[in-house]
Design a protein around this motif. Sequence first.
Motif, short mmCIF file in Angstrom:
data_model
loop_
_atom_site.label_atom_id
_atom_site.label_comp_id
_atom_site.label_asym_id
_atom_site.label_seq_id
_atom_site.Cartn_x
_atom_site.Cartn_y
_atom_site.Cartn_z
N PRO A 51 0.84 -1.20 0.00
CA PRO A 51 0.00 0.00 0.00
C PRO A 51 0.88 1.25 0.00
CG PRO A 51 -0.62 -1.50 1.78
CD PRO A 51 0.65 -2.02 1.19
N SER A 52 0.45 2.26 -0.72
CA SER A 52 1.21 3.52 -0.76
C SER A 52 1.15 4.18 0.62
CB SER A 52 0.60 4.46 -1.81
OG SER A 52 -0.67 4.91 -1.37
N PHE A 53 2.00 5.17 0.83
CA PHE A 53 1.99 5.89 2.11
C PHE A 53 0.63 6.56 2.32
CE2 PHE A 53 6.61 5.78 1.29
CZ PHE A 53 6.99 5.11 2.44
N GLU A 54 0.04 7.07 1.24
CA GLU A 54 -1.27 7.71 1.34
C GLU A 54 -2.35 6.70 1.72
OE1 GLU A 54 0.78 8.06 -1.36
OE2 GLU A 54 1.46 10.08 -0.97
N GLU A 55 -2.29 5.50 1.11
CA GLU A 55 -3.25 4.45 1.45
C GLU A 55 -3.11 4.03 2.91
OE1 GLU A 55 -3.82 2.07 -2.76
OE2 GLU A 55 -1.96 1.76 -1.64
N GLN A 56 -1.87 3.91 3.37
CA GLN A 56 -1.63 3.55 4.76
C GLN A 56 -2.19 4.62 5.70
OE1 GLN A 56 2.44 2.20 5.65
NE2 GLN A 56 2.72 1.93 3.45
N GLU A 57 -1.91 5.86 5.38
CA GLU A 57 -2.40 6.97 6.21
C GLU A 57 -3.92 6.99 6.25
OE1 GLU A 57 -1.90 11.81 6.71
OE2 GLU A 57 -1.39 10.89 4.78
N ASN A 58 -4.55 6.84 5.09
CA ASN A 58 -6.02 6.84 5.02
C ASN A 58 -6.61 5.68 5.82
OD1 ASN A 58 -6.04 9.13 3.42
ND2 ASN A 58 -6.10 7.98 1.51
N TYR A 59 -5.99 4.51 5.74
CA TYR A 59 -6.47 3.36 6.50
C TYR A 59 -6.40 3.64 7.99
CZ TYR A 59 -7.31 -1.37 8.11
OH TYR A 59 -7.84 -2.46 8.75
N LEU A 60 -5.26 4.16 8.43
CA LEU A 60 -5.08 4.46 9.87
C LEU A 60 -6.08 5.50 10.36
CD1 LEU A 60 -1.19 4.52 10.08
CD2 LEU A 60 -2.73 2.76 10.97
N LYS A 62 -9.02 6.14 9.09
CA LYS A 62 -10.38 5.59 9.03
C LYS A 62 -10.61 4.52 10.11
CE LYS A 62 -13.65 3.27 5.97
NZ LYS A 62 -13.87 2.73 4.63
N HIS A 63 -9.66 3.59 10.26
CA HIS A 63 -9.87 2.43 11.12
C HIS A 63 -9.25 2.54 12.51
CE1 HIS A 63 -11.68 0.19 7.83
NE2 HIS A 63 -10.72 0.65 7.05
N LYS A 64 -8.29 3.44 12.68
CA LYS A 64 -7.63 3.66 13.98
C LYS A 64 -6.86 2.44 14.50
CE LYS A 64 -9.73 7.74 14.56
NZ LYS A 64 -9.70 8.42 13.29
N HIS A 65 -6.38 1.61 13.59
CA HIS A 65 -5.50 0.49 13.95
C HIS A 65 -4.77 0.02 12.68
CE1 HIS A 65 -8.13 -2.67 12.20
NE2 HIS A 65 -9.12 -1.89 12.63
N LEU A 66 -3.71 -0.73 12.88
CA LEU A 66 -2.93 -1.22 11.75
C LEU A 66 -3.71 -2.24 10.93
CD1 LEU A 66 0.55 -1.77 13.44
CD2 LEU A 66 -0.04 0.01 11.78
N ARG A 67 -3.43 -2.26 9.65
CA ARG A 67 -4.01 -3.26 8.75
C ARG A 67 -3.56 -4.64 9.21
NH1 ARG A 67 -2.30 -4.97 3.69
NH2 ARG A 67 -0.38 -3.89 4.07
N LYS A 87 0.55 -12.69 12.67
CA LYS A 87 0.62 -12.55 11.21
C LYS A 87 0.50 -11.08 10.82
CE LYS A 87 -1.19 -15.59 8.35
NZ LYS A 87 -2.11 -16.54 7.69
N GLY A 88 -0.44 -10.36 11.46
CA GLY A 88 -0.62 -8.94 11.15
C GLY A 88 0.60 -8.12 11.52
N LEU A 89 1.18 -8.41 12.69
CA LEU A 89 2.39 -7.68 13.11
C LEU A 89 3.55 -7.97 12.17
CD1 LEU A 89 2.22 -8.19 16.98
CD2 LEU A 89 1.95 -6.04 15.74
N THR A 90 3.72 -9.24 11.81
CA THR A 90 4.80 -9.61 10.90
C THR A 90 4.63 -8.92 9.55
OG1 THR A 90 5.02 -11.75 11.99
CG2 THR A 90 6.01 -11.55 9.83
N LEU A 91 3.39 -8.93 9.04
CA LEU A 91 3.11 -8.26 7.77
C LEU A 91 3.49 -6.78 7.85
CD1 LEU A 91 1.74 -8.27 4.92
CD2 LEU A 91 -0.34 -7.59 6.12
N ASN A 92 3.06 -6.12 8.92
CA ASN A 92 3.35 -4.69 9.08
C ASN A 92 4.84 -4.43 9.23
OD1 ASN A 92 0.85 -2.80 9.29
ND2 ASN A 92 0.22 -4.71 10.25
#
Length: 135
Positions: A51-60, A62-67, A87-92
Motif C-alpha cells: 500500500p502507498s503511504f497515502e493508502e496507509q495513512e487513510n487506512y489508519l 479511518k480504522h484507527k489500527h494497523l491493517r 501474522k498482522g504484526l509480521t506483515l506490518n
Amino acid sequence: GWYWIIGNQTEKPNQKKYPMYLQIDANGKPILMVQEDEWNDFVFEENYTRPSFEEQENYLKKHKHLRGIASEKEILENGLDITGTMKGLTLNVEEMRLDMIELNKMIQEQKKIITDLSGQVEDQQREIEKMKNTK
C-alpha cells in the motif's frame, strides 16, 4: 483444549485440533509454537504491491489500527487471536522494513542531488567573485 505440550521436537500435534502448542526445547525452555499453512513472505515477491503511504495513512485515519490487526473493539468482544495478531504484526513489520529501504534510497538520491547542486552554487559564486574582481 486449544494447545498441546510436547517435549519431543520432532513431534507435532494435529493442526486442526491444536493450532498452537508449547514445545520444550533441549534446554528445557518452553517455546510457544503456532501451526499455520502460510505466512507473509509474499511481501518480498517482485509482483507484490505494498500500500502507498497515502493508502496507509487513510487506512489508519479511518480504522484507527494497523491493517491486519484486530481493533480494540474486536479484541474486547472476541478475544485476542494470537496467530492472527502475529501474522498482522509480521506483515506490518516486513512492509515497514521495505518502506524504510525505499525511503533510504530516496534520501541517498536526494543527498547526491544536494551535493551536486551545492557544487554548482559554489562554482557560480566563484564566477560571480571573478566577475566582480575584473571590474
